[in-house]
Design an enzyme around this catalytic site. Sequence first.
Site, PDB file in Angstrom:
ATOM      1  N   ASP A 113     131.239  48.992  -1.550  1.00  0.00           N
ATOM      2  CA  ASP A 113     129.897  49.101  -1.192  1.00  0.00           C
ATOM      3  C   ASP A 113     128.882  49.063  -2.828  1.00  0.00           C
ATOM      4  OD1 ASP A 113     129.440  49.338   0.985  1.00  0.00           O
ATOM      5  OD2 ASP A 113     129.444  51.581   1.446  1.00  0.00           O
ATOM      6  N   ASP A 129     125.335  45.215   5.136  1.00  0.00           N
ATOM      7  CA  ASP A 129     124.595  46.281   5.245  1.00  0.00           C
ATOM      8  C   ASP A 129     122.941  45.704   5.178  1.00  0.00           C
ATOM      9  OD1 ASP A 129     127.131  48.048   5.466  1.00  0.00           O
ATOM     10  OD2 ASP A 129     126.368  48.927   3.984  1.00  0.00           O
TER      11      ASP A 129
END
Length: 155
Positions: A113, A129
């Site tokens: 991330d 995402d």
Amino acid sequence: MLVILSILALVALDQLVKYWAVTVLAPAVTIPLIDGVFALTYVENTGAAFSLLAGKNQQYLLAAIALVVVLAAVWALKNGWALTALGKVSIYLIIAGAVGNLIDRVARGFVVDLFSFELIHFPVFNVADIYVVVGVILFLVYNLFLHDKAEAAQK
């Protein structure tokens, strides 16, 4: 064939951004873009959305869930469940996002991330995402407002 190439292109973009994060961002950890608002921050997420089920022992479960989502989405497409371009695009995005994060789980044991909204302390997220969230929103719009009309028009 164009659909498969489009999904692969989306997955490739996700993986390229994550590769950059691993090779360039990880040593720096954080690169502020808008001070106190938005930054690029390297995070190794062993959980699902918002780090739910975090931990190395959950990687197989999360990978299995992603695989089931992909298979269900492919089944929906093959069976003509999505009747409009919006419905189909929503499913393509969900597939691309699930595959992008599945690759990370299998190859790395965690999901990379990197986008961090510091102003509201939102969980750090990645390109895959974004695909999933946008895909789910479009899927809901399609189901709430378009599917019944498209189904009626087919009859």
